[in-house]
Design an enzyme around this catalytic site. Structure first.
Site, PDB file in Angstrom:
ATOM      1  N   LYS A 110       0.846  -1.200   0.000  1.00 33.53           N
ATOM      2  CA  LYS A 110       0.000   0.000   0.000  1.00 33.53           C
ATOM      3  C   LYS A 110       0.876   1.243   0.000  1.00 33.53           C
ATOM      4  O   LYS A 110       0.594   2.204  -0.718  1.00 33.53           O
ATOM      5  CB  LYS A 110      -0.952   0.008   1.205  1.00 33.53           C
ATOM      6  CG  LYS A 110      -2.090  -0.992   1.051  1.00 33.53           C
ATOM      7  CD  LYS A 110      -3.386  -0.538   1.719  1.00 33.53           C
ATOM      8  CE  LYS A 110      -4.593  -1.140   1.046  1.00 33.53           C
ATOM      9  NZ  LYS A 110      -5.185  -2.276   1.686  1.00 33.53           N
ATOM     10  N   LYS A 193      -3.181  -7.925  -6.741  1.00 35.53           N
ATOM     11  CA  LYS A 193      -4.509  -8.440  -6.402  1.00 35.53           C
ATOM     12  C   LYS A 193      -5.590  -7.484  -6.920  1.00 35.53           C
ATOM     13  O   LYS A 193      -5.323  -6.284  -7.098  1.00 35.53           O
ATOM     14  CB  LYS A 193      -4.642  -8.651  -4.900  1.00 35.53           C
ATOM     15  CG  LYS A 193      -4.624  -7.394  -4.085  1.00 35.53           C
ATOM     16  CD  LYS A 193      -5.065  -7.689  -2.654  1.00 35.53           C
ATOM     17  CE  LYS A 193      -5.387  -6.383  -1.957  1.00 35.53           C
ATOM     18  NZ  LYS A 193      -6.199  -6.512  -0.792  1.00 35.53           N
ATOM     19  N   LYS A 196     -10.193  -2.500  -4.598  1.00 37.68           N
ATOM     20  CA  LYS A 196     -11.245  -1.479  -4.749  1.00 37.68           C
ATOM     21  C   LYS A 196     -10.672  -0.155  -5.196  1.00 37.68           C
ATOM     22  O   LYS A 196     -11.333   0.634  -5.838  1.00 37.68           O
ATOM     23  CB  LYS A 196     -11.955  -1.243  -3.408  1.00 37.68           C
ATOM     24  CG  LYS A 196     -12.867  -2.338  -2.977  1.00 37.68           C
ATOM     25  CD  LYS A 196     -13.554  -1.927  -1.673  1.00 37.68           C
ATOM     26  CE  LYS A 196     -13.238  -2.874  -0.554  1.00 37.68           C
ATOM     27  NZ  LYS A 196     -12.182  -2.448   0.331  1.00 37.68           N
TER      28      LYS A 196
HETATM   29  N1  AQP Z   1      -8.228  -9.670  -4.629  1.00 39.93           N
HETATM   30  C1  AQP Z   1      -8.691 -10.297  -3.567  1.00 39.93           C
HETATM   31  N2  AQP Z   1      -8.861 -11.634  -3.583  1.00 39.93           N
HETATM   32  C2  AQP Z   1      -9.353 -12.277  -2.511  1.00 39.93           C
HETATM   33  N3  AQP Z   1      -9.717 -11.659  -1.368  1.00 39.93           N
HETATM   34  C3  AQP Z   1      -9.576 -10.333  -1.314  1.00 39.93           C
HETATM   35  N4  AQP Z   1      -9.832  -9.418  -0.359  1.00 39.93           N
HETATM   36  C4  AQP Z   1      -9.513  -8.184  -0.797  1.00 39.93           C
HETATM   37  N5  AQP Z   1      -9.035  -8.250  -2.043  1.00 39.93           N
HETATM   38  C5  AQP Z   1      -9.053  -9.575  -2.394  1.00 39.93           C
HETATM   39  C6  AQP Z   1     -10.409  -9.756   0.928  1.00 39.93           C
HETATM   40  O1  AQP Z   1     -11.535  -8.922   1.121  1.00 39.93           O
HETATM   41  C7  AQP Z   1     -11.637  -8.593   2.483  1.00 39.93           C
HETATM   42  C8  AQP Z   1     -11.791  -7.105   2.655  1.00 39.93           C
HETATM   43  O2  AQP Z   1     -10.687  -6.388   2.278  1.00 39.93           O
HETATM   44  P1  AQP Z   1     -10.553  -4.845   2.709  1.00 39.93           P
HETATM   45  O3  AQP Z   1     -11.398  -3.978   1.910  1.00 39.93           O
HETATM   46  O4  AQP Z   1     -10.741  -4.729   4.160  1.00 39.93           O
HETATM   47  O5  AQP Z   1      -9.114  -4.547   2.463  1.00 39.93           O
HETATM   48  P2  AQP Z   1      -8.218  -4.898   1.278  1.00 39.93           P
HETATM   49  O6  AQP Z   1      -7.671  -6.270   1.498  1.00 39.93           O
HETATM   50  O7  AQP Z   1      -7.255  -3.808   1.240  1.00 39.93           O
HETATM   51  O8  AQP Z   1      -9.226  -4.927   0.020  1.00 39.93           O
HETATM   52  P3  AQP Z   1      -9.177  -4.177  -1.346  1.00 39.93           P
HETATM   53  O9  AQP Z   1     -10.341  -4.603  -2.118  1.00 39.93           O
HETATM   54  O10 AQP Z   1      -7.834  -4.313  -1.958  1.00 39.93           O
HETATM   55  O11 AQP Z   1      -9.435  -2.702  -0.938  1.00 39.93           O
HETATM   56  P4  AQP Z   1      -8.538  -1.440  -1.003  1.00 39.93           P
HETATM   57  O12 AQP Z   1      -8.389  -1.133  -2.436  1.00 39.93           O
HETATM   58  O13 AQP Z   1      -9.327  -0.447  -0.238  1.00 39.93           O
HETATM   59  O14 AQP Z   1      -7.232  -1.747  -0.336  1.00 39.93           O
HETATM   60  C9  AQP Z   1     -10.402  -9.146   3.178  1.00 39.93           C
HETATM   61  O15 AQP Z   1     -10.750 -10.352   3.809  1.00 39.93           O
HETATM   62  C10 AQP Z   1      -9.460  -9.420   2.067  1.00 39.93           C
HETATM   63  O16 AQP Z   1      -8.607 -10.508   2.356  1.00 39.93           O
END
Ligand code: AQP
Length: 327
Positions: A110, A193, A196
């Site tokens: 990040k 990965k 969002k």
């Molecule tokens: N690409 C992914 N594949 C599988 N699982 C995923 N998770 C996130 N991306 C993937 C799982 O979704 C849950 C929530 O994630 P989060 O929003 O709390 O944080 P994150 O992991 O940072 O998710 P994003 O979508 O990548 O959001 P942003 O862009 O805000 O950082 C977790 O259980 C995560 O494992």
């Protein structure tokens, strides 16, 4: 079992969040005591706009409900409404080694994407807040995607360390990670990965229109090989499409590859787009109904807050007392 998990309200959730986390939650809520939060305190560790955060918080609540999380079976709440999360973070921070935090891969990933001026101490502390979230509910299992496993391991080691140092206080949680579909990759860059907040063309979000879903899938990066084979190491783009497809069909990615032998990448992408659109459309209609009822959403979140706070306050008081803090 006691189960805890959450998602940051940083934008509409995508198929990676669903396959990596929420699908598992839906199964678990049937037979366990589940706490699912909207992790807005985690959302403010990366750049955000206040009004948008407020809307995304209700938007995520509406999506939780549309996807099938049931407030009669699970406690659904907003993290910032249970103040104990912030306070427990401070207690745990005092037993967290700085070295462990600097080894967290999500922090590295990040912060690599941010300008130096945007990297704040909160982002560094993210895993301590997550440990507080988990330990406050005496959680036994944390259903997350594989990207979050390291954070759950930290929560487990902090629980054990606290118990050794101050006496039995917390349960030591473990992560629950779905096999095969644990990490869904970006359609644009399969080395990353699906996220969002990254390039929206790399994701299939639950609020995308059918055209957007089709465009993003049809333009997904694959390779120049013609043979259809599931090979996540050498052909991650194709493997990602097969993983998404197979997860929706409840078959293995190898079986999906077998099904498409002899076909072009284009036909796999067309078939996958159709499956995704058919899966997402009814959830979107449900979402449209929920989002028109802000008062009902607030009532559900307030009830969740009360349930969560009762337990969180007990655990916080216990931890304070063990540490010799006057509460
Ligand atoms: N690409 C992914 N594949 C599988 N699982 C995923 N998770 C996130 N991306 C993937 C799982 O979704 C849950 C929530 O994630 P989060 O929003 O709390 O944080 P994150 O992991 O940072 O998710 P994003 O979508 O990548 O959001 P942003 O862009 O805000 O950082 C977790 O259980 C995560 O494992």
């Amino acid at each position: 079992m006691i189960i805890f998990s959450g998602i940051r309200p940083t934008g509409p959730i995508h198929i990676g969040n669903y396959l990596g986390a929420i699908r598992n939650w839906l199964e678990l809520q049937k037979n366990n005591q589940c706490f699912f939060c909207i992790a807005n305190l985690h959302a403010i560790t990366t750049p955000f706009k206040s009004e948008q955060l407020r809307q995304e918080t209700f938007g995520l609540a509406a999506l939780y409900l549309s996807l099938g999380l049931d407030p009669h079976q699970s406690t659904l709440f907003v993290q910032s409404q249970v103040k104990e999360h912030a306070e427990m973070t401070w207690l745990l921070s005092t037993i967290t080694p700085m070295g462990e935090l600097s080894r967290m891969t999500q922090y590295k990933e990040k912060s690599d994407r941010l300008k130096a001026s945007q990297i704040n101490a909160g982002l560094f502390y993210y895993p301590v807040l997550m440990a507080a979230d988990i330990l406050l509910y005496q959680t036994e299992a944390v259903p997350v995607g594989e990207d979050q496993q390291q954070h759950v391991e930290l929560a487990r080691s902090l629980a054990q360390k606290f118990n050794r140092q101050f006496g039995a206080t917390f349960k030591a949680p473990k992560s629950l990670i779905p096999k095969n579909q644990a990490r869904i990759r970006s359609l644009r860059d399969p080395s990353r990965k699906m996220s969002k907040t990254d390039d929206p063309r790399g994701a299939v979000s639950f609020l995308d229109s059918p055209e957007e879903i089709k465009n993003n899938v049809m333009r997904a990066v694959t390779d120049s090989d013609r043979q259809i084979k599931y090979d996540p190491q050498r052909r991650p783009g194709l493997a990602n499409l097969l993983i998404i497809y197979s997860s929706l069909e409840n078959i293995s990615p190898q079986e999906a590859a077998q099904q498409f032998v002899g076909q072009s990448y284009q036909s796999i992408k067309e078939e996958l787009s159709q499956k995704l659109i058919a899966f997402i459309e009814p959830i979107q209609s449900e979402y449209q109904q929920w989002i028109k009822q802000p008062q009902k959403l607030e009532e559900i979140l307030t009830a969740g807050q009360e349930q969560a706070q009762t337990i969180a306050a007990q655990t916080l008081a216990k931890a304070q007392q063990k540490m010799g803090l006057l509460g």
